[in-house]
Design a protein around this motif. Structure first.
Motif, PDB file in Angstrom:
ATOM      1  N   ALA A  62       0.807  -1.225   0.000  1.00 36.52           N
ATOM      2  CA  ALA A  62       0.000   0.000   0.000  1.00 36.52           C
ATOM      3  C   ALA A  62       0.840   1.275   0.000  1.00 36.52           C
ATOM      4  CB  ALA A  62      -0.925  -0.006   1.214  1.00 36.52           C
ATOM      5  N   ASP A  63       0.321   2.299  -0.648  1.00 40.79           N
ATOM      6  CA  ASP A  63       0.900   3.650  -0.664  1.00 40.79           C
ATOM      7  C   ASP A  63       2.315   3.709  -1.217  1.00 40.79           C
ATOM      8  OD1 ASP A  63      -1.470   4.679   0.398  1.00 40.79           O
ATOM      9  OD2 ASP A  63      -0.800   4.280   2.442  1.00 40.79           O
ATOM     10  N   LEU A  82       6.299   5.076   4.928  1.00 45.49           N
ATOM     11  CA  LEU A  82       5.903   4.062   5.904  1.00 45.49           C
ATOM     12  C   LEU A  82       4.774   4.615   6.773  1.00 45.49           C
ATOM     13  CD1 LEU A  82       9.414   2.745   7.053  1.00 45.49           C
ATOM     14  CD2 LEU A  82       7.985   1.949   5.160  1.00 45.49           C
ATOM     15  N   PRO A  83       3.672   3.889   6.874  1.00 45.29           N
ATOM     16  CA  PRO A  83       2.533   4.418   7.627  1.00 45.29           C
ATOM     17  C   PRO A  83       2.805   4.488   9.128  1.00 45.29           C
ATOM     18  CG  PRO A  83       2.128   2.147   6.976  1.00 45.29           C
ATOM     19  CD  PRO A  83       3.416   2.567   6.333  1.00 45.29           C
ATOM     20  N   GLY A 137      -3.438  -6.827   2.935  1.00 45.75           N
ATOM     21  CA  GLY A 137      -4.254  -5.846   2.225  1.00 45.75           C
ATOM     22  C   GLY A 137      -4.155  -4.474   2.855  1.00 45.75           C
ATOM     23  N   VAL A 138      -3.779  -4.425   4.141  1.00 47.15           N
ATOM     24  CA  VAL A 138      -3.605  -3.165   4.873  1.00 47.15           C
ATOM     25  C   VAL A 138      -2.279  -3.172   5.621  1.00 47.15           C
ATOM     26  CG1 VAL A 138      -4.542  -1.687   6.693  1.00 47.15           C
ATOM     27  CG2 VAL A 138      -6.099  -2.870   5.154  1.00 47.15           C
ATOM     28  N   VAL A 139      -2.005  -4.252   6.322  1.00 47.95           N
ATOM     29  CA  VAL A 139      -0.838  -4.364   7.201  1.00 47.95           C
ATOM     30  C   VAL A 139       0.248  -5.207   6.531  1.00 47.95           C
ATOM     31  CG1 VAL A 139      -0.032  -5.199   9.443  1.00 47.95           C
ATOM     32  CG2 VAL A 139      -2.277  -4.129   9.252  1.00 47.95           C
ATOM     33  N   LEU A 153       4.072  -2.784   9.661  1.00 48.87           N
ATOM     34  CA  LEU A 153       3.743  -1.489   9.068  1.00 48.87           C
ATOM     35  C   LEU A 153       2.230  -1.419   8.957  1.00 48.87           C
ATOM     36  CD1 LEU A 153       6.382  -1.377   6.169  1.00 48.87           C
ATOM     37  CD2 LEU A 153       6.597  -0.498   8.512  1.00 48.87           C
ATOM     38  N   SER A 154       1.631  -0.515   9.716  1.00 50.52           N
ATOM     39  CA  SER A 154       0.178  -0.423   9.772  1.00 50.52           C
ATOM     40  C   SER A 154      -0.244   1.036   9.917  1.00 50.52           C
ATOM     41  CB  SER A 154      -0.335  -1.220  10.982  1.00 50.52           C
ATOM     42  OG  SER A 154      -1.684  -0.938  11.237  1.00 50.52           O
TER      43      SER A 154
END
Length: 179
Positions: A62-63, A82-83, A137-139, A153-154
């Motif tokens: 993601a991102d 990095l979230p 899908g998210v983490v 990374l979340s």
């Protein structure tokens, strides 16, 4: 009688002072949540994620975050936005043994690999040697199976997993097989 009264007042004052110190103490921060179990995710075929003539496995999550597993050194890491990373870190990296760390780099460190990085499908994982990285899908979670250290990374908060192997790191005089 005066000395008993004096002793009682001193004891009551000390107790009150102790209580106010305890009441004003900073609460301990909550421990990070347990890491997602990457082993329940579906394995991908590593050769489909090969980059740089097969010396790396690279993938995107993601991102625009790019993650790599180095097939020469066994090192692993992710770079990009990095979230919720500590100190606005844009890199996290580790090795086959021990805890990884967050850092900041002036330029993308996996830039040459980012162009070839294939998106990791949600619900998938990739492994090489002791390290497994997964994306639900998210983490994104990467963890070594030697001492269970790694990172998560979340969007809810990114953190390092400093787990230890109880067979290798235990208090003196204890045995993991017997109580």
């Amino acid at each position: 009688m005066l000395s008993r009264t004096l002793i009682g007042l001193v004891a009551a004052g000390a107790a009150a002072l102790g209580m106010s110190t305890v009441a004003n103490a900073e609460p301990q921060p909550a421990p990070p949540p347990p890491p997602p179990n990457v082993n329940v995710l579906t394995p991908v075929k590593p050769s489909e994620f090969a980059a740089m003539d097969g010396t790396f496995y690279s993938f995107r999550v993601a991102d625009g975050v790019t993650c790599v597993l180095n097939r020469t050194t066994g090192g692993y890491g992710c770079s990009g936005a990095l979230p919720a990373a500590p100190n606005a870190a844009n890199v996290v990296s580790g090795g086959q043994i021990g805890a990884p760390g967050f850092s900041n780099a002036a330029a993308p460190i996996y830039d040459g690999l980012a162009a070839d990085a294939k998106p990791m499908p949600a619900g998938s994982r990739i492994s090489f040697r002791n390290v497994t990285c997964g994306f639900d899908g998210v983490v994104t979670t990467c963890q070594n199976n030697f001492d269970q250290a790694g990172f998560v990374l979340s969007p809810a908060g990114s953190f390092i997993l400093n787990a230890t192997n109880p067979l290798l790191d235990r208090p003196e005089g204890t045995n993991p097989y017997f109580n």
